[in-house]
Design a protein around this motif. Structure first.
Motif, PDB file in Angstrom:
ATOM      1  N   TYR A  19     -26.417 -25.570  30.369  1.00 21.51           N
ATOM      2  CA  TYR A  19     -27.388 -26.664  30.755  1.00 21.51           C
ATOM      3  C   TYR A  19     -26.812 -27.832  31.311  1.00 21.51           C
ATOM      4  O   TYR A  19     -26.882 -28.382  32.462  1.00 21.51           O
ATOM      5  CB  TYR A  19     -27.890 -27.051  29.540  1.00 21.51           C
ATOM      6  CG  TYR A  19     -29.130 -28.227  29.669  1.00 21.51           C
ATOM      7  CD1 TYR A  19     -30.409 -27.945  30.398  1.00 21.51           C
ATOM      8  CD2 TYR A  19     -28.719 -29.192  29.125  1.00 21.51           C
ATOM      9  CE1 TYR A  19     -31.198 -28.993  30.432  1.00 21.51           C
ATOM     10  CE2 TYR A  19     -29.559 -30.516  29.263  1.00 21.51           C
ATOM     11  CZ  TYR A  19     -30.905 -30.332  29.966  1.00 21.51           C
ATOM     12  OH  TYR A  19     -31.661 -31.340  30.160  1.00 21.51           O
ATOM     13  N   LYS A  23     -26.852 -28.878  35.328  1.00 25.36           N
ATOM     14  CA  LYS A  23     -27.692 -30.313  35.756  1.00 25.36           C
ATOM     15  C   LYS A  23     -26.836 -30.932  36.762  1.00 25.36           C
ATOM     16  O   LYS A  23     -27.452 -31.737  37.468  1.00 25.36           O
ATOM     17  CB  LYS A  23     -27.969 -30.992  34.477  1.00 25.36           C
ATOM     18  CG  LYS A  23     -29.180 -31.572  34.405  1.00 25.36           C
ATOM     19  CD  LYS A  23     -29.623 -32.264  33.075  1.00 25.36           C
ATOM     20  CE  LYS A  23     -28.767 -33.086  32.684  1.00 25.36           C
ATOM     21  NZ  LYS A  23     -29.213 -34.294  31.971  1.00 25.36           N
ATOM     22  N   HIS A  48     -33.625 -18.564  30.315  1.00 24.51           N
ATOM     23  CA  HIS A  48     -33.868 -19.700  30.218  1.00 24.51           C
ATOM     24  C   HIS A  48     -33.387 -20.592  29.073  1.00 24.51           C
ATOM     25  O   HIS A  48     -32.977 -19.861  28.082  1.00 24.51           O
ATOM     26  CB  HIS A  48     -35.282 -19.585  29.880  1.00 24.51           C
ATOM     27  CG  HIS A  48     -36.125 -18.907  31.065  1.00 24.51           C
ATOM     28  ND1 HIS A  48     -36.573 -17.685  31.118  1.00 24.51           N
ATOM     29  CD2 HIS A  48     -36.718 -19.637  32.257  1.00 24.51           C
ATOM     30  CE1 HIS A  48     -37.169 -17.354  32.093  1.00 24.51           C
ATOM     31  NE2 HIS A  48     -37.253 -18.733  33.133  1.00 24.51           N
ATOM     32  N   ARG A  57     -39.058 -28.388  26.348  1.00 26.64           N
ATOM     33  CA  ARG A  57     -38.783 -28.257  27.778  1.00 26.64           C
ATOM     34  C   ARG A  57     -38.042 -26.824  28.147  1.00 26.64           C
ATOM     35  O   ARG A  57     -37.158 -26.640  27.221  1.00 26.64           O
ATOM     36  CB  ARG A  57     -38.195 -29.401  28.263  1.00 26.64           C
ATOM     37  CG  ARG A  57     -38.136 -29.716  29.608  1.00 26.64           C
ATOM     38  CD  ARG A  57     -37.808 -31.394  29.616  1.00 26.64           C
ATOM     39  NE  ARG A  57     -36.560 -31.560  29.367  1.00 26.64           N
ATOM     40  CZ  ARG A  57     -35.233 -31.597  29.689  1.00 26.64           C
ATOM     41  NH1 ARG A  57     -35.130 -31.013  31.164  1.00 26.64           N
ATOM     42  NH2 ARG A  57     -34.345 -32.146  29.234  1.00 26.64           N
ATOM     43  N   LYS A  58     -38.401 -26.250  29.125  1.00 33.33           N
ATOM     44  CA  LYS A  58     -37.774 -24.812  29.382  1.00 33.33           C
ATOM     45  C   LYS A  58     -37.192 -25.007  30.570  1.00 33.33           C
ATOM     46  O   LYS A  58     -37.732 -25.372  31.866  1.00 33.33           O
ATOM     47  CB  LYS A  58     -38.925 -23.781  29.441  1.00 33.33           C
ATOM     48  CG  LYS A  58     -38.623 -22.481  29.848  1.00 33.33           C
ATOM     49  CD  LYS A  58     -39.653 -21.652  29.432  1.00 33.33           C
ATOM     50  CE  LYS A  58     -39.545 -20.496  30.167  1.00 33.33           C
ATOM     51  NZ  LYS A  58     -40.923 -19.277  30.091  1.00 33.33           N
ATOM     52  N   VAL A  59     -35.915 -24.729  30.952  1.00 38.69           N
ATOM     53  CA  VAL A  59     -35.330 -24.765  32.087  1.00 38.69           C
ATOM     54  C   VAL A  59     -34.741 -23.577  32.565  1.00 38.69           C
ATOM     55  O   VAL A  59     -34.223 -22.596  31.605  1.00 38.69           O
ATOM     56  CB  VAL A  59     -34.033 -25.744  32.087  1.00 38.69           C
ATOM     57  CG1 VAL A  59     -33.117 -25.832  33.117  1.00 38.69           C
ATOM     58  CG2 VAL A  59     -34.344 -27.167  31.654  1.00 38.69           C
ATOM     59  N   GLU A  60     -35.003 -23.240  33.768  1.00 39.07           N
ATOM     60  CA  GLU A  60     -34.286 -21.691  34.382  1.00 39.07           C
ATOM     61  C   GLU A  60     -32.938 -21.879  34.724  1.00 39.07           C
ATOM     62  O   GLU A  60     -32.735 -22.596  35.655  1.00 39.07           O
ATOM     63  CB  GLU A  60     -35.473 -21.279  35.286  1.00 39.07           C
ATOM     64  CG  GLU A  60     -35.038 -19.843  35.807  1.00 39.07           C
ATOM     65  CD  GLU A  60     -35.881 -19.334  36.894  1.00 39.07           C
ATOM     66  OE1 GLU A  60     -36.905 -18.586  36.456  1.00 39.07           O
ATOM     67  OE2 GLU A  60     -36.035 -19.655  38.069  1.00 39.07           O
TER      68      GLU A  60
END
Ligand SMILES: NC(=O)c1ccc[n+]([C@@H]2O[C@H](COP(=O)([O-])OP(=O)(O)OC[C@H]3O[C@@H](n4cnc5c(N)ncnc54)[C@H](O)[C@@H]3O)[C@@H](O)[C@H]2O)c1
Ligand SMILES: O=P(O)(O)OC[C@@H](O)[C@@H](O)[C@H](O)[C@H](O)CO
Length: 379
Positions: A19, A23, A48, A57-60
């Motif tokens: 993550y 980012k 994810h 919150r969901k991040v791909e």
């Protein structure tokens, strides 16, 4: 685009480290001993990360590479940034691969620094990894020189938890992962070789030994203690133990004992330490579905002499602090071991074999644990 290799694509590798690096726009490559699992993730093309904020919150994550077992050495020979998100048992094989990669680097006259970031909750992890590497190059002064000049082995404090995705989210993919809120890393800046990259939520720090012990002896100790007490209450998640007022009082007592010992032993900037304590205490109020079975896995390792209970208890005594509540954590750990069907050892034997405690030398701790166990049995 900067590039990083993540060795160990589990909760921390895919989760917290994946993550933070994505980012910061890093090109990610993953290597894992379970290559078939990596292939399955790659076939799906994405996974994810769920961040346990309010709301979640969901991040791909997509556009990542996976490294085949027979390509690992080539990759290590080429890359500069490696995050090792594994348990200590994986160190020997990683060390051998680093040695093979150093041979290639020397042959190719590659003098780019190679930094290995060890995301592990183990004391002296960089020393253990360096020892394994040095043992393989003991007769080779060229390799030793290269290792000393160009290879940084750096402790990382991972200040967030990574966990398998709770069942209610499991619809979108079996390799999705959950991480706790406000994830960040501290990397030992004193051992790091070369220019330190700027990555949001990643800090290069001094006093890595003190910081790691603060994390493991204070934070992980309390986390595992919540797990041992929760297990005795037949709970499933850590937060269930943390939310019970009488349990929380004991957890806070143990946290404060260990923290007092740590700040007596190591120097921390008071404002920074205050922020760290607030960050840790905030976790007590988060309702994250972190399973007790994950947190108390390998209980014997966690109850060992140099580990998260006995080591801070000993440090307390060194600084004239009575480790009363930490000993309660040890007692619940012993109780947990004793409930295993195959466990035949007496309390005395477990304190000796598992915790390394000797009744004469470690009289105070052993007595406190035994008294707590009697009290627990009376309840
Ligand atoms: N999960 C957390 O909240 C957390 C937080 C801080 C630190 N840590 C530390 O991070 C490390 C990893 O924890 P995790 O929760 O991600 O564990 P995990 O079991 O989810 O992941 C570890 C991964 O390493 C792989 N692996 C094992 N041996 C390997 C080898 N020889 N080469 C390559 N890959 C190998 C496994 O297949 C697995 O995918 C541990 O040292 C742990 O103490 C975990
Ligand atoms: O990773 P372990 O097994 O050493 O410890 C279990 C948890 O305490 C640990 O993974 C924490 O979740 C993590 O260290 C975040 O604080």
């Amino acid at each position: 685009m900067p590039e990083a290799l993540i060795i160990g694509a589990g909760n921390i590798g895919r989760g917290v480290v994946g993550y933070l690096l994505r980012k910061a726009n890093y090109q990610l490559s993953f290597f894992d001993i379970d290559y078939s699992r990596l292939e399955a993730i790659k076939r799906r093309g994405r996974y994810h990360i769920y961040i346990a904020e309010e709301p979640v919150r969901k991040v791909e994550i997509k556009d990542f590479e996976i490294v085949k077992p027979n390509s690992l050495v080539n990759k290590l020979a080429d890359i500069q940034t490696i995050f090792c998100c594994v348990y200590e048992g994986a160190f020997a094989s990683i060390a051998s691969n680093i040695v093979a990669a150093m041979e290639q680097r020397i042959a190719q006259k590659n003098t780019n620094e190679l930094n290995l970031m060890l995301c592990v909750n183990s004391i002296d992890a960089p020393q253990k990894m360096a020892k394994l590497i040095m043992a393989e190059i003991a007769d080779n002064s060229t390799m030793q020189e290269y290792f000393t000049h160009y290879v940084g082995i750096n402790q990382v404090m991972v200040l967030s938890a990574g966990l398998p995705l709770p069942e209610e989210y499991l619809v979108s993919g079996e390799d999705d992962v959950m991480i706790t809120s406000d994830p960040h890393l501290e990397i030992d800046g004193e051992s790091y070789k070369g220019q330190q990259p700027e990555i949001p939520s990643v800090r290069f720090v001094t006093n890595a030994e003190g910081r790691l012990k603060r994390k493991v002896y204070v934070g992980n100790m309390r986390h595992t203690m919540a797990g041992f007490i929760g297990a005795s209450l037949k709970q499933q998640f850590i937060y269930q133990a943390q939310m019970k007022p009488e349990v929380r009082a004991h957890l806070m007592g143990a946290f404060n004992e260990a923290h007092s010992a740590i700040i007596s032993e190591y120097s921390f900037e008071p404002a920074e330490d205050h922020t760290w304590v607030a960050y840790m205490n905030d976790k007590l109020n988060q309702k994250v579905e972190d399973k007790i079975t994950r947190v108390i896995a390998n209980p014997e390792r966690k109850l060992a002499y140099e580990e998260r209970f006995v080591a801070p208890a000993r440090l307390c005594l060194k600084h004239s602090i009575l480790p009363y509540e930490i000993s309660l954590g040890i007692a619940y750990g012993i109780k947990y071991l004793q409930q295993r069907p195959e466990e035949q050892r007496t309390t005395e034997e477990l304190l000796n074999d598992v915790c390394g405690l000797e009744s004469k030398r470690d009289f105070i701790i052993t007595q406190l644990v035994k008294n707590h166990l009697e009290e627990i049995e009376r309840k």
